[in-house]
Design a protein around this motif. Structure first.
Motif, PDB file in Angstrom:
ATOM      1  N   ILE A  48       0.819  -1.202   0.000  1.00 45.35           N
ATOM      2  CA  ILE A  48       0.000   0.000   0.000  1.00 45.35           C
ATOM      3  C   ILE A  48       0.858   1.258   0.000  1.00 45.35           C
ATOM      4  O   ILE A  48       0.563   2.221  -0.716  1.00 45.35           O
ATOM      5  CB  ILE A  48      -0.960  -0.007   1.204  1.00 45.35           C
ATOM      6  CG1 ILE A  48      -2.014  -1.107   1.031  1.00 45.35           C
ATOM      7  CG2 ILE A  48      -1.634   1.353   1.372  1.00 45.35           C
ATOM      8  CD1 ILE A  48      -2.889  -1.319   2.253  1.00 45.35           C
ATOM      9  N   ILE A  97      -2.499   5.426   8.418  1.00 47.24           N
ATOM     10  CA  ILE A  97      -3.127   4.230   7.854  1.00 47.24           C
ATOM     11  C   ILE A  97      -3.451   3.263   8.988  1.00 47.24           C
ATOM     12  O   ILE A  97      -2.602   2.519   9.471  1.00 47.24           O
ATOM     13  CB  ILE A  97      -2.224   3.556   6.798  1.00 47.24           C
ATOM     14  CG1 ILE A  97      -1.804   4.561   5.733  1.00 47.24           C
ATOM     15  CG2 ILE A  97      -2.979   2.373   6.170  1.00 47.24           C
ATOM     16  CD1 ILE A  97      -2.944   5.192   4.943  1.00 47.24           C
ATOM     17  N   SER A 154      -6.725   0.534  10.307  1.00 47.83           N
ATOM     18  CA  SER A 154      -7.266  -0.707   9.741  1.00 47.83           C
ATOM     19  C   SER A 154      -8.663  -0.920  10.293  1.00 47.83           C
ATOM     20  O   SER A 154      -8.984  -0.487  11.413  1.00 47.83           O
ATOM     21  CB  SER A 154      -6.394  -1.900  10.119  1.00 47.83           C
ATOM     22  OG  SER A 154      -7.038  -3.135   9.810  1.00 47.83           O
ATOM     23  N   ILE A 180      -7.169   6.510   7.545  1.00 48.05           N
ATOM     24  CA  ILE A 180      -7.821   5.578   6.626  1.00 48.05           C
ATOM     25  C   ILE A 180      -7.838   4.205   7.291  1.00 48.05           C
ATOM     26  O   ILE A 180      -6.841   3.770   7.873  1.00 48.05           O
ATOM     27  CB  ILE A 180      -7.064   5.489   5.289  1.00 48.05           C
ATOM     28  CG1 ILE A 180      -7.039   6.842   4.589  1.00 48.05           C
ATOM     29  CG2 ILE A 180      -7.695   4.431   4.377  1.00 48.05           C
ATOM     30  CD1 ILE A 180      -6.170   6.867   3.339  1.00 48.05           C
ATOM     31  N   PRO A 239      -8.313   0.645   5.964  1.00 38.59           N
ATOM     32  CA  PRO A 239      -8.530  -0.347   4.894  1.00 38.59           C
ATOM     33  C   PRO A 239      -9.109  -1.643   5.461  1.00 38.59           C
ATOM     34  O   PRO A 239      -8.910  -1.986   6.626  1.00 38.59           O
ATOM     35  CB  PRO A 239      -7.119  -0.579   4.337  1.00 38.59           C
ATOM     36  CG  PRO A 239      -6.299   0.574   4.846  1.00 38.59           C
ATOM     37  CD  PRO A 239      -6.898   0.934   6.157  1.00 38.59           C
ATOM     38  N   ILE A 248      -7.336  -6.019   1.555  1.00 36.60           N
ATOM     39  CA  ILE A 248      -6.638  -5.458   0.404  1.00 36.60           C
ATOM     40  C   ILE A 248      -5.807  -6.562  -0.238  1.00 36.60           C
ATOM     41  O   ILE A 248      -5.132  -7.329   0.461  1.00 36.60           O
ATOM     42  CB  ILE A 248      -5.721  -4.285   0.810  1.00 36.60           C
ATOM     43  CG1 ILE A 248      -6.476  -3.309   1.730  1.00 36.60           C
ATOM     44  CG2 ILE A 248      -5.175  -3.591  -0.423  1.00 36.60           C
ATOM     45  CD1 ILE A 248      -7.697  -2.671   1.119  1.00 36.60           C
ATOM     46  N   ALA A 274     -10.069  -5.248  -2.167  1.00 39.66           N
ATOM     47  CA  ALA A 274      -9.637  -4.007  -2.816  1.00 39.66           C
ATOM     48  C   ALA A 274      -8.235  -4.164  -3.373  1.00 39.66           C
ATOM     49  O   ALA A 274      -7.448  -4.998  -2.903  1.00 39.66           O
ATOM     50  CB  ALA A 274      -9.664  -2.857  -1.828  1.00 39.66           C
ATOM     51  N   GLU A 282      -6.763   1.431  -4.744  1.00 32.28           N
ATOM     52  CA  GLU A 282      -8.005   2.004  -4.235  1.00 32.28           C
ATOM     53  C   GLU A 282      -7.798   2.670  -2.879  1.00 32.28           C
ATOM     54  O   GLU A 282      -8.517   3.613  -2.531  1.00 32.28           O
ATOM     55  CB  GLU A 282      -9.080   0.920  -4.175  1.00 32.28           C
ATOM     56  CG  GLU A 282      -9.480   0.447  -5.572  1.00 32.28           C
ATOM     57  CD  GLU A 282     -10.500  -0.670  -5.565  1.00 32.28           C
ATOM     58  OE1 GLU A 282     -11.636  -0.444  -6.020  1.00 32.28           O
ATOM     59  OE2 GLU A 282     -10.151  -1.789  -5.124  1.00 32.28           O
ATOM     60  N   VAL A 283      -6.840   2.200  -2.124  1.00 33.81           N
ATOM     61  CA  VAL A 283      -6.462   2.888  -0.887  1.00 33.81           C
ATOM     62  C   VAL A 283      -5.674   4.154  -1.227  1.00 33.81           C
ATOM     63  O   VAL A 283      -5.868   5.211  -0.625  1.00 33.81           O
ATOM     64  CB  VAL A 283      -5.629   1.968   0.030  1.00 33.81           C
ATOM     65  CG1 VAL A 283      -5.244   2.701   1.319  1.00 33.81           C
ATOM     66  CG2 VAL A 283      -6.392   0.693   0.357  1.00 33.81           C
ATOM     67  N   GLU A 321     -13.287   4.656   5.906  1.00 32.04           N
ATOM     68  CA  GLU A 321     -13.200   3.214   5.738  1.00 32.04           C
ATOM     69  C   GLU A 321     -13.126   2.848   4.258  1.00 32.04           C
ATOM     70  O   GLU A 321     -13.928   3.339   3.457  1.00 32.04           O
ATOM     71  CB  GLU A 321     -14.405   2.533   6.388  1.00 32.04           C
ATOM     72  CG  GLU A 321     -14.479   2.741   7.901  1.00 32.04           C
ATOM     73  CD  GLU A 321     -15.684   2.075   8.518  1.00 32.04           C
ATOM     74  OE1 GLU A 321     -16.328   1.230   7.838  1.00 32.04           O
ATOM     75  OE2 GLU A 321     -15.990   2.379   9.686  1.00 32.04           O
ATOM     76  N   VAL A 322     -12.176   2.002   3.910  1.00 29.90           N
ATOM     77  CA  VAL A 322     -12.027   1.510   2.535  1.00 29.90           C
ATOM     78  C   VAL A 322     -12.178  -0.002   2.626  1.00 29.90           C
ATOM     79  O   VAL A 322     -11.207  -0.744   2.669  1.00 29.90           O
ATOM     80  CB  VAL A 322     -10.668   1.916   1.938  1.00 29.90           C
ATOM     81  CG1 VAL A 322     -10.593   1.509   0.464  1.00 29.90           C
ATOM     82  CG2 VAL A 322     -10.448   3.419   2.078  1.00 29.90           C
ATOM     83  N   THR A 323     -13.427  -0.460   2.683  1.00 32.69           N
ATOM     84  CA  THR A 323     -13.702  -1.841   3.068  1.00 32.69           C
ATOM     85  C   THR A 323     -14.679  -2.562   2.159  1.00 32.69           C
ATOM     86  O   THR A 323     -14.997  -3.724   2.412  1.00 32.69           O
ATOM     87  CB  THR A 323     -14.281  -1.878   4.496  1.00 32.69           C
ATOM     88  OG1 THR A 323     -15.569  -1.232   4.471  1.00 32.69           O
ATOM     89  CG2 THR A 323     -13.371  -1.182   5.491  1.00 32.69           C
TER      90      THR A 323
END
Length: 249
Positions: A18, A142, A144, A185, A187, A190, A216, A220-221, A242-244
């Protein structure tokens, strides 16, 4: 024009995964980037490859153990010395030492907190010291999704990632009036070399929890990191994105 033209960014844990993808995206948007990693040779190699693929000379790599106050400070000062400022700091470096509490050693618990939480605190403090004088800057931690929900076998990792959220919000309150923003962020699953090494049944179980039914990509992160680094998020601080794929919403 790129979204980060003339900006200077430091990214820890950036030799791969990442962190490297964030560096790649920032560079493509006009930033000058310093990649820090505990594996200094890998950081230098990745930086050279990025620079060769882009406009050359805009990326440099350096060794940085984020648990060392001196090395984190030196990484930040390297950016200022090489490029003249520091506009974006991404605290991304991390490790895992998974085990149930019964089997986890105190050493492994502390090691994960040191890299994630102490490392992010050191990075936030060092970057904040430069940015407050400039009256501008964006710090991105970053975390989680593990820090939101807790994961089996990850009392160390989940504790560290939850702590990073608290760090983000407290630092955001301290630095907001100086023009410095601090966001996080979180994630989810990933697709990286580490996650692709999971057993097939474990991977399938994780996918089953995701409404979007897929993992992901690191890019995308990186896109969300770009948003937080840019002026598009100029009135956002202390937030956790959240990128989940909808997992644990």
């Amino acid at each position: 024009m790129g979204m980060l033209d003339e900006r200077v960014a430091v990214i820890t844990g950036a030799a791969q995964g990442i962190g490297l993808e964030i560096a790649r995206r920032f560079l493509a948007e006009g930033a000058r980037v310093v990649l820090g990693d505990v594996n200094g040779e890998a950081a230098e190699k990745s930086a050279a490859e990025l620079a060769a693929a882009g406009d050359g000379g805009a990326a440099i790599g350096a060794r940085c153990d984020v648990t060392s106050e001196d090395e984190v400070g030196a990484l930040v000062q390297r950016a200022v010395a090489e490029f003249g400022s520091l506009d974006v700091m991404v605290n991304n470096a991390g490790i895992t030492r998974d085990a149930t509490m019964r089997k986890m050693t105190l050493e492994d618990f502390r090691a994960v907190l040191d890299v994630h939480l102490v490392g992010s605190w050191l990075g936030t403090r060092a970057a904040g010291g430069v940015m407050r004088e400039q009256k501008r800057g964006s710090i991105i931690n970053i975390s989680s999704i593990s820090g939101k929900v807790g994961m089996l076998g990850q009392t160390n990792y989940s504790s560290a990632k939850a702590g990073m959220v608290g760090l983000t919000k407290a630092a955001a309150k301290e630095l907001a009036y100086l023009g410095v923003r601090v966001n996080a962020i979180q994630p989810g699953l990933i697709r990286t070399a580490m996650t692709e090494a999971l057993r097939e049944d474990i991977w399938a179980a994780k996918l089953a929890e995701i409404p979007m039914a897929r993992a992901a990509e690191p890019a995308e992160v990186a896109g969300v990191a770009l948003f937080l680094a840019s002026e598009l998020s100029s009135y956002m601080t202390g937030t956790v994105l959240e990128v989940t794929g909808g997992r644990y919403m």
